[in-house]
Design a protein around this motif. Sequence first.
Motif, PDB file in Angstrom:
ATOM      1  N   LEU A  60       0.684  -1.128  -0.194  1.00  0.00           N
ATOM      2  CA  LEU A  60       0.053  -0.113  -0.015  1.00  0.00           C
ATOM      3  C   LEU A  60       0.841   1.331   0.004  1.00  0.00           C
ATOM      4  CD1 LEU A  60      -2.729  -1.120   2.522  1.00  0.00           C
ATOM      5  CD2 LEU A  60      -3.200  -0.573  -0.009  1.00  0.00           C
ATOM      6  N   LEU A  61       1.848   1.294   0.925  1.00  0.00           N
ATOM      7  CA  LEU A  61       2.767   2.508   0.923  1.00  0.00           C
ATOM      8  C   LEU A  61       3.388   2.551  -0.588  1.00  0.00           C
ATOM      9  CD1 LEU A  61       4.290   1.973   4.432  1.00  0.00           C
ATOM     10  CD2 LEU A  61       2.396   3.710   3.607  1.00  0.00           C
ATOM     11  N   ALA A  62       3.858   1.550  -1.116  1.00  0.00           N
ATOM     12  CA  ALA A  62       4.409   1.861  -2.452  1.00  0.00           C
ATOM     13  C   ALA A  62       3.534   2.637  -3.424  1.00  0.00           C
ATOM     14  CB  ALA A  62       4.818   0.626  -3.091  1.00  0.00           C
ATOM     15  N   GLU A  63       2.416   2.611  -3.328  1.00  0.00           N
ATOM     16  CA  GLU A  63       1.390   3.394  -3.977  1.00  0.00           C
ATOM     17  C   GLU A  63       1.180   4.663  -3.856  1.00  0.00           C
ATOM     18  OE1 GLU A  63       0.003   2.012  -6.811  1.00  0.00           O
ATOM     19  OE2 GLU A  63       1.381  -0.058  -6.379  1.00  0.00           O
ATOM     20  N   VAL A  64       1.716   4.888  -2.394  1.00  0.00           N
ATOM     21  CA  VAL A  64       1.306   6.534  -2.035  1.00  0.00           C
ATOM     22  C   VAL A  64       2.577   7.144  -1.666  1.00  0.00           C
ATOM     23  CG1 VAL A  64      -0.777   5.921  -1.268  1.00  0.00           C
ATOM     24  CG2 VAL A  64       0.768   5.833   0.326  1.00  0.00           C
ATOM     25  N   ARG A  65       3.667   6.706  -2.607  1.00  0.00           N
ATOM     26  CA  ARG A  65       5.043   7.274  -2.548  1.00  0.00           C
ATOM     27  C   ARG A  65       4.964   8.821  -2.875  1.00  0.00           C
ATOM     28  NH1 ARG A  65       8.796   2.790  -4.790  1.00  0.00           N
ATOM     29  NH2 ARG A  65       7.052   2.745  -6.471  1.00  0.00           N
ATOM     30  N   SER A  66       4.214   9.137  -3.905  1.00  0.00           N
ATOM     31  CA  SER A  66       4.385  10.429  -4.406  1.00  0.00           C
ATOM     32  C   SER A  66       2.982  11.224  -4.239  1.00  0.00           C
ATOM     33  CB  SER A  66       4.771  10.499  -5.847  1.00  0.00           C
ATOM     34  OG  SER A  66       3.742   9.769  -6.519  1.00  0.00           O
ATOM     35  N   CYS A  67       2.699  12.386  -4.205  1.00  0.00           N
ATOM     36  CA  CYS A  67       1.614  13.130  -4.004  1.00  0.00           C
ATOM     37  C   CYS A  67       1.307  14.072  -5.065  1.00  0.00           C
ATOM     38  CB  CYS A  67       1.774  13.616  -2.500  1.00  0.00           C
ATOM     39  SG  CYS A  67       0.249  14.835  -2.309  1.00  0.00           S
ATOM     40  N   ARG A  68       0.174  13.630  -5.469  1.00  0.00           N
ATOM     41  CA  ARG A  68      -0.611  14.756  -6.441  1.00  0.00           C
ATOM     42  C   ARG A  68      -1.704  15.392  -5.641  1.00  0.00           C
ATOM     43  NH1 ARG A  68      -5.468  14.746  -9.121  1.00  0.00           N
ATOM     44  NH2 ARG A  68      -6.157  12.694  -8.615  1.00  0.00           N
ATOM     45  N   VAL A  95      -7.974   8.788  -2.226  1.00  0.00           N
ATOM     46  CA  VAL A  95      -7.307   9.952  -1.608  1.00  0.00           C
ATOM     47  C   VAL A  95      -6.408   9.525  -0.369  1.00  0.00           C
ATOM     48  CG1 VAL A  95      -8.932  11.796  -2.335  1.00  0.00           C
ATOM     49  CG2 VAL A  95      -9.254  10.997   0.020  1.00  0.00           C
ATOM     50  N   PHE A  96      -5.274  10.187   0.001  1.00  0.00           N
ATOM     51  CA  PHE A  96      -4.674   9.851   1.262  1.00  0.00           C
ATOM     52  C   PHE A  96      -4.056  11.004   1.839  1.00  0.00           C
ATOM     53  CE2 PHE A  96      -1.891   9.326  -2.562  1.00  0.00           C
ATOM     54  CZ  PHE A  96      -0.707   9.987  -1.977  1.00  0.00           C
ATOM     55  N   TRP A  97      -3.676  10.862   2.951  1.00  0.00           N
ATOM     56  CA  TRP A  97      -2.722  11.857   3.705  1.00  0.00           C
ATOM     57  C   TRP A  97      -1.797  11.115   4.773  1.00  0.00           C
ATOM     58  CZ3 TRP A  97      -7.895  11.191   3.679  1.00  0.00           C
ATOM     59  CH2 TRP A  97      -8.745  10.864   4.917  1.00  0.00           C
ATOM     60  N   ILE A 168      -2.512   2.736   8.097  1.00  0.00           N
ATOM     61  CA  ILE A 168      -1.242   1.976   8.177  1.00  0.00           C
ATOM     62  C   ILE A 168      -0.257   2.657   9.180  1.00  0.00           C
ATOM     63  CG2 ILE A 168       0.692   1.136   6.901  1.00  0.00           C
ATOM     64  CD1 ILE A 168      -0.916   1.862   4.387  1.00  0.00           C
ATOM     65  N   HIS A 169       0.203   1.889   9.970  1.00  0.00           N
ATOM     66  CA  HIS A 169       1.063   2.509  11.266  1.00  0.00           C
ATOM     67  C   HIS A 169       2.172   1.089  11.384  1.00  0.00           C
ATOM     68  CE1 HIS A 169       2.284   3.149  15.545  1.00  0.00           C
ATOM     69  NE2 HIS A 169       2.536   4.423  15.011  1.00  0.00           N
ATOM     70  N   GLY A 212       3.717   9.229  11.401  1.00  0.00           N
ATOM     71  CA  GLY A 212       3.829   7.822  10.852  1.00  0.00           C
ATOM     72  C   GLY A 212       2.576   7.197  10.680  1.00  0.00           C
ATOM     73  N   VAL A 213       1.570   7.741  10.653  1.00  0.00           N
ATOM     74  CA  VAL A 213       0.414   7.155  10.018  1.00  0.00           C
ATOM     75  C   VAL A 213      -0.359   7.632   8.727  1.00  0.00           C
ATOM     76  CG1 VAL A 213      -2.165   6.865  10.852  1.00  0.00           C
ATOM     77  CG2 VAL A 213      -0.488   7.227  12.785  1.00  0.00           C
ATOM     78  N   THR A 214      -0.397   6.630   7.990  1.00  0.00           N
ATOM     79  CA  THR A 214      -1.030   6.784   6.544  1.00  0.00           C
ATOM     80  C   THR A 214      -2.464   6.357   6.570  1.00  0.00           C
ATOM     81  OG1 THR A 214       1.242   6.638   5.678  1.00  0.00           O
ATOM     82  CG2 THR A 214      -0.749   6.326   4.170  1.00  0.00           C
ATOM     83  N   TYR A 215      -3.336   7.398   5.756  1.00  0.00           N
ATOM     84  CA  TYR A 215      -4.810   7.169   5.883  1.00  0.00           C
ATOM     85  C   TYR A 215      -4.969   7.038   4.404  1.00  0.00           C
ATOM     86  CZ  TYR A 215      -4.880   8.904  10.416  1.00  0.00           C
ATOM     87  OH  TYR A 215      -4.476   9.223  12.107  1.00  0.00           O
TER      88      TYR A 215
END
Length: 247
Positions: A60-68, A95-97, A168-169, A212-215
């Motif tokens: 999952l984190l690999a898919e949100v490495r860059s931010c649009r 969407v993620f933050w 994710i944490h 360190g928390v990804t949503y």
Amino acid sequence: MRTRTFALTAVTSAVCGAALLGPAALPATAGVPVPDTPPDTRVGPAPGDVEDPAVSAEELLAEVRSCRQISRGKYRTDANRSKATVPVCGTTDAVFWKADMDIDCDGRRTKACNTKSDPYFQPQTAFQTSRGKPLDSARLPFVVVPAPGRIWDYRKSGLTGGSVVAVIHKGEVRYAVIGDTGPAGIIGEGSYALAQELSIDPHPTTGGAASGVTYIAFKDSRISPIESRAEAERRGEALARAFVGRG
């Protein structure tokens, strides 16, 4: 919802019971394939049968490495933070933050969540159960999103109460729903139950995670009833598989 004043800084693991068989319950050879047994009735998985593992935090984190960035600006993580550092980012499906996690203990009054344990306690949540009651922060893993404002309006991103969120944490992934709204300029909050699931101290005033928390909130993913943890987990895993290209 509650106004947070400072950054707050573990997972109750699901415990599975196992039925114990007495010595006389099965013959001594139970569980050992018999040579003449047809393949489809042999004990244990057939050669090559490997259960597809759950989607990992790393995937999952690999898919949100860059931010649009889709928010007009950035959010603060707490009310006393003068600098806004957290953008809301978008992909085709989510969407993620990436922020902290303060603890939302609002909603149903319980032993864990009440005015004594949380001075900011409020007996309601922005979204209700299928019976029209406030959500139970101590039992339901849910995420708090900022109230619609000039920075970002979650509703315009295909999100609402009951939308599924992968959180994710520290290498752990848990699936929750959007269950409450918070201050329009602050982001990074989850329910008491969600914090427990992620091995984060769930205490509403002294707990939380400073960073360190990804949503990852999946668009158009509303479940019903909102209080069904099983449905959130089932739908969340399916959405996560599609998100990382395994669906």
